[in-house]
Scaffold this motif. Structure first.
Motif, short mmCIF file in Angstrom:
data_model
loop_
_atom_site.label_atom_id
_atom_site.label_comp_id
_atom_site.label_asym_id
_atom_site.label_seq_id
_atom_site.Cartn_x
_atom_site.Cartn_y
_atom_site.Cartn_z
N SER A 163 0.38 4.55 11.82
CA SER A 163 1.37 5.08 12.74
C SER A 163 2.76 4.56 12.44
CB SER A 163 0.99 4.71 14.18
OG SER A 163 -0.21 5.30 14.56
N TRP A 164 2.87 3.31 12.05
CA TRP A 164 4.17 2.67 11.90
C TRP A 164 5.02 3.31 10.81
CZ3 TRP A 164 7.19 0.35 14.92
CH2 TRP A 164 8.27 -0.38 14.45
N GLY A 165 4.42 3.90 9.80
CA GLY A 165 5.18 4.55 8.73
C GLY A 165 6.12 5.61 9.25
N THR A 166 5.73 6.34 10.26
CA THR A 166 6.57 7.36 10.88
C THR A 166 7.25 6.83 12.13
OG1 THR A 166 5.12 9.09 10.06
CG2 THR A 166 6.58 9.68 11.86
N ALA A 167 6.54 6.05 12.92
CA ALA A 167 7.07 5.60 14.20
C ALA A 167 8.31 4.73 14.05
CB ALA A 167 5.98 4.84 14.97
N GLN A 168 8.41 3.97 12.98
CA GLN A 168 9.57 3.11 12.81
C GLN A 168 10.86 3.90 12.75
OE1 GLN A 168 9.92 1.03 9.07
NE2 GLN A 168 8.65 2.56 8.03
N HIS A 169 10.83 5.07 12.15
CA HIS A 169 12.03 5.89 12.03
C HIS A 169 12.41 6.50 13.39
CE1 HIS A 169 11.80 5.36 7.76
NE2 HIS A 169 10.57 5.86 7.75
N VAL A 170 11.43 6.75 14.23
CA VAL A 170 11.68 7.33 15.54
C VAL A 170 12.09 6.25 16.54
CG1 VAL A 170 10.68 8.68 17.42
CG2 VAL A 170 10.03 9.17 15.07
N MET A 171 11.39 5.13 16.53
CA MET A 171 11.64 4.07 17.51
C MET A 171 12.89 3.25 17.20
SD MET A 171 7.76 2.75 18.12
CE MET A 171 8.23 1.48 19.25
N LEU A 172 13.12 2.98 15.93
CA LEU A 172 14.26 2.16 15.52
C LEU A 172 15.34 3.07 14.94
CD1 LEU A 172 12.19 -0.66 13.78
CD2 LEU A 172 13.01 -0.59 16.14
N SER A 173 15.81 4.01 15.74
CA SER A 173 16.72 5.04 15.23
C SER A 173 18.18 4.63 15.26
CB SER A 173 16.52 6.34 16.01
OG SER A 173 16.78 6.10 17.38
N LYS A 174 18.50 3.49 15.85
CA LYS A 174 19.89 3.05 15.91
C LYS A 174 20.42 2.82 14.49
CE LYS A 174 22.99 -0.23 18.06
NZ LYS A 174 23.12 -1.39 18.93
N GLY A 175 21.53 3.47 14.18
CA GLY A 175 22.12 3.35 12.85
C GLY A 175 21.55 4.33 11.84
N ARG A 176 20.57 5.11 12.21
CA ARG A 176 20.01 6.10 11.30
C ARG A 176 20.62 7.46 11.59
NH1 ARG A 176 14.39 4.19 9.34
NH2 ARG A 176 14.29 2.16 10.27
N GLU A 177 20.56 8.32 10.58
CA GLU A 177 21.09 9.67 10.73
C GLU A 177 20.16 10.48 11.62
OE1 GLU A 177 22.94 11.59 7.21
OE2 GLU A 177 21.94 9.96 6.14
N GLN A 178 20.74 11.08 12.67
CA GLN A 178 19.97 11.91 13.58
C GLN A 178 20.63 13.27 13.68
OE1 GLN A 178 19.68 9.86 17.29
NE2 GLN A 178 18.58 8.14 16.42
N GLY A 179 19.80 14.29 13.88
CA GLY A 179 20.32 15.64 14.01
C GLY A 179 19.22 16.62 14.31
N THR A 180 19.46 17.88 13.94
CA THR A 180 18.47 18.93 14.14
C THR A 180 18.15 19.59 12.81
OG1 THR A 180 20.16 20.58 14.63
CG2 THR A 180 19.23 19.39 16.50
N MET A 181 16.97 20.12 12.73
CA MET A 181 16.51 20.84 11.54
C MET A 181 15.96 22.18 11.98
SD MET A 181 13.31 20.03 9.10
CE MET A 181 12.89 21.10 7.77
N ALA A 182 16.45 23.24 11.33
CA ALA A 182 15.92 24.58 11.57
C ALA A 182 14.93 24.88 10.44
CB ALA A 182 17.04 25.61 11.59
N VAL A 183 13.66 25.00 10.77
CA VAL A 183 12.63 25.23 9.75
C VAL A 183 12.74 26.67 9.26
CG1 VAL A 183 10.17 25.21 9.25
CG2 VAL A 183 11.14 23.50 10.80
N GLN A 184 13.00 26.83 7.95
CA GLN A 184 13.14 28.17 7.38
C GLN A 184 11.96 28.59 6.53
OE1 GLN A 184 16.88 28.03 5.28
NE2 GLN A 184 18.01 28.72 7.09
N ALA A 185 11.38 27.64 5.80
CA ALA A 185 10.27 28.00 4.91
C ALA A 185 9.23 26.89 4.88
CB ALA A 185 10.79 28.24 3.50
N CYS A 186 7.98 27.28 4.77
CA CYS A 186 6.88 26.33 4.66
C CYS A 186 5.99 26.74 3.50
CB CYS A 186 6.05 26.29 5.94
SG CYS A 186 6.92 25.65 7.37
N SER A 187 5.63 25.76 2.69
CA SER A 187 4.67 26.01 1.61
C SER A 187 3.88 24.74 1.39
CB SER A 187 5.38 26.44 0.32
OG SER A 187 6.16 25.38 -0.19
N GLY A 188 2.59 24.92 1.25
CA GLY A 188 1.72 23.76 1.09
C GLY A 188 1.75 22.91 2.34
N ASP A 189 2.11 21.66 2.17
CA ASP A 189 2.14 20.75 3.32
C ASP A 189 3.55 20.32 3.69
OD1 ASP A 189 2.59 19.26 1.06
OD2 ASP A 189 1.37 17.57 1.68
N ARG A 190 4.57 21.04 3.19
CA ARG A 190 5.96 20.71 3.47
C ARG A 190 6.72 21.92 4.01
NH1 ARG A 190 6.54 15.54 3.40
NH2 ARG A 190 8.61 15.47 2.56
#
Length: 165
Positions: free
Chosen positions: A41-68
């Motif tokens: 869990s920590w691999g992803t949670a650290q970026h969400v929980m410790l977001s101070k000083g990190r780049e934050q914004g929005t993403m509009a999903v346009q295309a999906c292929s495979g697992d990305r």
């Protein structure tokens, strides 16, 4: 008579040693399962929980292929820059055509969902680990109340995440 007492005493000692060995082994297995859940869990949670000083914004999903999935990134935090293309893992939490609040992983163009839904989703492996470890605690350690609490917490975490997504 002393031989019988010695035999009985050695059997009791062997039984106690086996019980201790079972408890130690099952405790180690349950602990390892929980540590693996936190680690996953920590691999992803650290970026969400410790977001101070990190780049934050929005993403509009346009295309999906495979697992990305890919799409443009629009910054909402100071110091963040717009990007024409960022990538996010495709999962039940990401759908084409939707816009999500995200946090950029440092030094990359990968993003993770942020906000309450992203935080809950990041801790899903721990919820599963709690459910799995509860079986070990109930069966191997015979601590049924503790096991029920662990199972309840894991099930609640997974249910709330499902409802939030």
């Amino acid at each position: 008579m002393p031989a019988v007492t010695t035999s009985r005493g050695s059997r009791q000692n062997a039984g106690a040693a086996l019980r201790f060995g079972r408890l130690a082994a099952m405790g180690a297995v349950a602990g390892l399962i929980l540590i693996a859940g936190v680690w996953a869990s920590w691999g992803t949670a650290q970026h969400v929980m410790l977001s101070k000083g990190r780049e934050q914004g929005t993403m509009a999903v346009q295309a999906c292929s495979g697992d990305r999935c890919t799409g443009p990134y629009t910054p909402t935090s100071a110091g963040s820059k717009a990007r024409a293309r960022v990538t996010i893992e495709q999962s039940v939490a990401v759908k084409k055509g939707q816009t999500y609040t995200v946090t950029v992983k440092p030094g990359s163009s990968d993003v993770v969902r942020s906000g309450p839904a992203g935080l809950l989703y990041a801790w899903v492996p721990l919820g599963g680990a709690l459910l799995l470890a509860s079986v070990v605690v109930a069966g191997g350690l015979r601590l049924t109340r503790v096991a029920w609490v662990m199972a309840g917490l894991g099930a609640a975490q997974l249910t709330v995440t499902f409802l939030a997504l």
